[in-house]
Design a protein around this motif. Structure first.
Motif, mmCIF file in Angstrom:
data_model
loop_
_atom_site.group_PDB
_atom_site.id
_atom_site.type_symbol
_atom_site.label_atom_id
_atom_site.label_comp_id
_atom_site.label_asym_id
_atom_site.label_seq_id
_atom_site.Cartn_x
_atom_site.Cartn_y
_atom_site.Cartn_z
ATOM 1 N N LEU A 330 0.823 -1.202 0.000
ATOM 2 C CA LEU A 330 0.000 0.000 0.000
ATOM 3 C C LEU A 330 0.866 1.265 0.000
ATOM 4 N N ARG A 331 1.982 1.224 0.719
ATOM 5 C CA ARG A 331 2.884 2.377 0.734
ATOM 6 C C ARG A 331 3.410 2.657 -0.676
ATOM 7 N N GLU A 332 3.809 1.583 -1.370
ATOM 8 C CA GLU A 332 4.293 1.733 -2.744
ATOM 9 C C GLU A 332 3.179 2.230 -3.667
ATOM 10 N N ALA A 333 1.993 1.659 -3.510
ATOM 11 C CA ALA A 333 0.882 2.004 -4.393
ATOM 12 C C ALA A 333 0.454 3.451 -4.225
ATOM 13 N N LEU A 334 0.433 3.944 -2.988
ATOM 14 C CA LEU A 334 -0.048 5.307 -2.730
ATOM 15 C C LEU A 334 0.856 6.376 -3.335
ATOM 16 N N ARG A 335 2.094 6.036 -3.652
ATOM 17 C CA ARG A 335 2.977 7.011 -4.291
ATOM 18 C C ARG A 335 2.461 7.399 -5.684
ATOM 19 N N GLY A 356 -11.713 -12.612 5.260
ATOM 20 C CA GLY A 356 -10.265 -12.704 5.150
ATOM 21 C C GLY A 356 -9.750 -12.183 3.820
ATOM 22 N N TYR A 357 -10.643 -11.592 3.030
ATOM 23 C CA TYR A 357 -10.268 -11.031 1.731
ATOM 24 C C TYR A 357 -10.533 -9.529 1.729
ATOM 25 N N VAL A 358 -9.833 -8.827 0.852
ATOM 26 C CA VAL A 358 -10.027 -7.388 0.723
ATOM 27 C C VAL A 358 -9.781 -7.005 -0.732
ATOM 28 N N VAL A 359 -10.543 -6.012 -1.207
ATOM 29 C CA VAL A 359 -10.413 -5.553 -2.592
ATOM 30 C C VAL A 359 -10.244 -4.036 -2.589
ATOM 31 N N HIS A 360 -9.227 -3.568 -3.304
ATOM 32 C CA HIS A 360 -8.985 -2.138 -3.458
ATOM 33 C C HIS A 360 -9.071 -1.756 -4.932
ATOM 34 N N ALA A 361 -9.544 -0.562 -5.194
ATOM 35 C CA ALA A 361 -9.547 0.005 -6.548
ATOM 36 C C ALA A 361 -8.543 1.147 -6.578
ATOM 37 N N MET A 362 -7.845 1.280 -7.704
ATOM 38 C CA MET A 362 -6.828 2.318 -7.818
ATOM 39 C C MET A 362 -6.929 2.981 -9.191
ATOM 40 N N VAL A 363 -6.419 4.204 -9.254
ATOM 41 C CA VAL A 363 -6.304 4.906 -10.529
ATOM 42 C C VAL A 363 -5.049 5.764 -10.461
ATOM 43 N N LEU A 364 -4.333 5.854 -11.558
ATOM 44 C CA LEU A 364 -3.034 6.504 -11.592
ATOM 45 C C LEU A 364 -3.142 7.997 -11.315
ATOM 46 N N ARG A 365 -2.255 8.499 -10.459
ATOM 47 C CA ARG A 365 -2.173 9.928 -10.193
ATOM 48 C C ARG A 365 -1.494 10.640 -11.369
ATOM 49 N N ARG A 366 -1.795 11.918 -11.531
ATOM 50 C CA ARG A 366 -1.015 12.736 -12.449
ATOM 51 C C ARG A 366 0.389 12.927 -11.870
ATOM 52 N N GLN A 367 1.359 13.191 -12.726
ATOM 53 C CA GLN A 367 2.747 13.338 -12.274
ATOM 54 C C GLN A 367 2.872 14.404 -11.202
ATOM 55 N N THR A 368 2.111 15.481 -11.323
ATOM 56 C CA THR A 368 2.181 16.568 -10.343
ATOM 57 C C THR A 368 1.623 16.170 -8.985
ATOM 58 N N GLU A 369 0.843 15.077 -8.940
ATOM 59 C CA GLU A 369 0.240 14.615 -7.685
ATOM 60 C C GLU A 369 1.028 13.477 -7.042
ATOM 61 N N ARG A 370 2.031 12.962 -7.742
ATOM 62 C CA ARG A 370 2.751 11.805 -7.240
ATOM 63 C C ARG A 370 3.415 12.119 -5.906
ATOM 64 N N LYS A 371 3.264 11.185 -4.957
ATOM 65 C CA LYS A 371 3.844 11.369 -3.630
ATOM 66 C C LYS A 371 5.332 11.019 -3.643
ATOM 67 N N VAL A 372 6.123 11.840 -2.977
ATOM 68 C CA VAL A 372 7.563 11.619 -2.877
ATOM 69 C C VAL A 372 7.927 11.511 -1.405
ATOM 70 N N ASP A 373 8.711 10.479 -1.077
ATOM 71 C CA ASP A 373 9.113 10.303 0.319
ATOM 72 C C ASP A 373 10.010 11.436 0.785
#
Length: 373
Positions: A330-335, A356-373
């Motif tokens: 999730l940490r990697e994905a949220l970036r 015991g199962y979980v489902v997440h939906a994701m969509v790519l951020r724009r480059q300007t929104e990408r999270k940086v550590d």
């Protein structure tokens, strides 16, 4: 727009990986061992939407020391539940908000030997590409052929074969069990040049190693399928030399409406290449931008301007095993992605909290929104 309404409906957006991990793993999780359906049997029978499937698997391969992993050699418990849910149009927001539709193009990562998600979902859409490592190919193709429709067509990669494939091509031909069974019925099962059964007409298999392969190879697989199927009549194969029925806009769109991953997150070392693969595939289309209004195309055409193409939606279904591995993913994905956890009202009994199962939906951020550590 529909995509924005879809995300608003399915659940709360996930902001923090530690908080999400705490919420999920503080629940009572039923014991499911590692999550195999039956790791000792060579055949597993499951029923989805009243339809029986007989899945061949390889316990021997699962227990082998093959480099690169063997988890795809058997069927996992979450897969039938996920396949039944995603292929059901009743009260499913994926269908209600047109994320899934008859014209959709789908890619699946780490499909394993069963092909269950493809077998249940592909008949409802235009194109379905399944990917995994080469070792799953033979059993996957047998399961797709024996459990799929009788009319099949072979679709293969046109890039150069790997050294493993070249060695395989030099081996003497062997008749697969599914081919032998078909012949006893008076029919020859469709095969490729190595007597490996072929997939139903709108399903393409291509190898994709997250650590070694570049996802751009999927473009070739998309083109192969698009030149062999009509956009609106995907169940009927067309001649190899004919382009009739292929829309110019579809031909130019090399992206996917939906990317699926079912129970592929179990190894912390594979998380970075897995997420990078998801990012690279999603970049075949523009990132999610709520400010762009997706107006319908002009009458008589399905071609959309590039800036108005719908972003690829990613669905990640997984069994809850290790909170550490989950949090790493999730940490990697949220970036790079906006992430939502699907609520119980959306998932139903087979995948809701407590299973015991979980489902997440994701969509790519724009480059300007990408999270940086």
């Amino acid at each position: 727009m529909l995509l924005e309404k879809f995300f608003a409906f399915i659940g709360e957006e996930v902001i923090d990986e530690e908080e999400e991990s705490f919420i999920l793993f503080s629940r009572n999780i039923p014991s499911a061992n590692l999550g195999f359906v039956d790791s000792r049997s060579t055949t597993v029978d499951v029923t989805i939407h009243g339809r029986d499937f007989s899945i061949r698997q390889s316990p021997t391969l699962l227990s082998s020391t093959r480099a690169g992993g063997t988890t795809g050699a058997v069927l996992w418990k979450i897969t039938p539940n996920f396949a039944e849910w995603i292929s059901s149009k009743s009260n499913n927001p994926l269908w209600e908000y047109s994320i899934l539709k008859s014209s959709a193009t789908i890619v699946e990562l780490g499909c394993g030997i069963s092909g269950l998600v493809a077998l249940t979902l592909a008949p409802l859409v235009t194109r379905y590409i399944v990917t995994d490592q080469e070792y799953v190919r033979k059993l996957l193709m047998e399961n797709l052929e024996t459990n799929g429709p009788t009319a099949v067509e072979s679709h293969h990669r046109h890039d150069l074969p790997s050294s493993h494939q070249r060695k395989k091509q030099r081996k003497s031909h062997q008749i697969s069990p599914s081919t032998q069974l078909a012949r006893t019925r008076g029919k020859h099962a469709p095969t490729d040049g190595n007597d490996i059964p072929t997939a139903p007409a709108n399903i393409t298999f291509t190898t994709l190693d997250w650590e070694l392969d570049a996802p751009r190879m999927l473009k070739n697989a998309v083109n192969q399928t698009k030149t062999r199927s009509k956009a609106k009549e995907h169940r009927h194969a067309i001649g190899q030399d004919s382009m009739e029925g292929v829309d110019e806009g579809e031909e130019n769109d090399l992206g996917f409406d939906l990317l699926i991953s079912c129970d592929c997150i179990y190894n912390e070392a594979l998380v970075p290449p897995f997420v990078r693969t998801c990012v690279d595939i999603c970049r075949l289309r523009p990132a999610y931008d709520p400010s762009i209004c997706l107006s319908p195309p002009p009458s008589g055409t399905t071609k959309l301007p590039q800036e108005s193409s719908t972003a690829t939606v990613v669905l990640i279904a997984q069994q809850q095993r290790s909170p550490e591995v989950f949090e790493t993913w999730l940490r990697e994905a949220l970036r790079d992605f906006h992430v939502w956890r699907l609520k119980d009202e959306v998932l139903g009994k087979g995948l809701m909290a407590g299973t015991g199962y979980v489902v997440h939906a994701m969509v790519l951020r724009r480059q300007t929104e990408r999270k940086v550590d």
